[in-house]
Design an enzyme around this catalytic site. Structure first.
Site, PDB file in Angstrom:
ATOM      1  CG  ASN A   1      -2.284   0.627   0.909  1.00  0.00           C
ATOM      2  OD1 ASN A   1      -2.357   1.602   0.165  1.00  0.00           O
ATOM      3  ND2 ASN A   1      -3.344   0.099   1.488  1.00  0.00           N
TER       4      ASN A   1
ATOM      5  CG  HIS B   1      24.106   2.004   9.898  1.00  0.00           C
ATOM      6  ND1 HIS B   1      24.773   2.676   8.903  1.00  0.00           N
ATOM      7  CD2 HIS B   1      22.787   2.125   9.604  1.00  0.00           C
ATOM      8  CE1 HIS B   1      23.897   3.194   8.058  1.00  0.00           C
ATOM      9  NE2 HIS B   1      22.679   2.864   8.467  1.00  0.00           N
TER      10      HIS B   1
END
Length: 182
Positions: free
Chosen positions: A77, A107
């Site tokens: 959506n 990270h």
């Protein structure tokens, strides 16, 4: 990057991939009026693989596109984000609510490595016939089994087994109650 090893997200090859993807995103997100068939052609132009009937309602955002793999009948959506620095696979018939973020980018925990600009990715696999409620976050390295429900706003930090319902932050999986026979 594709192997999940540390990399620096700069350099000519990744910059060119980013530019190409940004130009494609501009075209894909430019209008809400194209037909599903027209959108499907555009999805196949940029994503890694796109099953029959797969559709993403714009606006949509991703890093590169070529690491996104959609099964048959997948639906995303409005306002979904996929950070696809490594492979992201979404199984047949999966429905994803608005504002869902699928984040394969990660990270280092070591601050010195982050200062160097290093990052890495962990693949995400979402099974078949999954329903992910609006605003959910799917974190790096997660595998979601088949027939799973992820509650709206949930943050999925761990694998979710087949048939479970997971809700909360962090999302906790519980198996659905057996359906009574009628």
């Amino acid at each position: 990057m594709l192997a999940g090893e540390l990399y620096i997200a700069e350099g000519p090859e990744l910059a060119a991939d980013d530019q190409r993807n940004s130009e494609w995103l501009d075209r894909y997100n430019a209008t809400q009026t194209r037909t599903r068939a027209e959108a499907h052609v555009l999805l196949r132009e940029n994503l890694g693989s796109v099953g029959d009937g797969a559709y993403i309602r714009p606006p949509f955002h991703c890093d590169y596109g070529y690491n996104v793999h959609l099964g048959d009948g997948v639906f995303l959506n409005f306002n979904c984000v996929i950070l696809d620095v490594v492979k992201v696979t979404i199984g047949d018939g999966t429905q994803i609510g608005p504002g869902v973020q699928i984040l394969a980018a990660d990270h280092p925990r070591d601050p010195a490595q982050r200062r160097e600009g290093l990052e890495f990715g962990r693949p995400i696999v979402i099974g078949r016939n999954v329903w992910i409620g609006g605003g959910a976050l799917i974190m790096p390295g997660v595998t979601i089994g088949d027939d799973v429900i992820i509650g709206a706003g949930s943050v999925v930090t761990r694998d979710i087994p087949d048939g479970a319902t997971a809700v909360g932050n962090p999302a906790r999986a519980r198996n659905p109650a057996p359906t009574p026979e009628r």
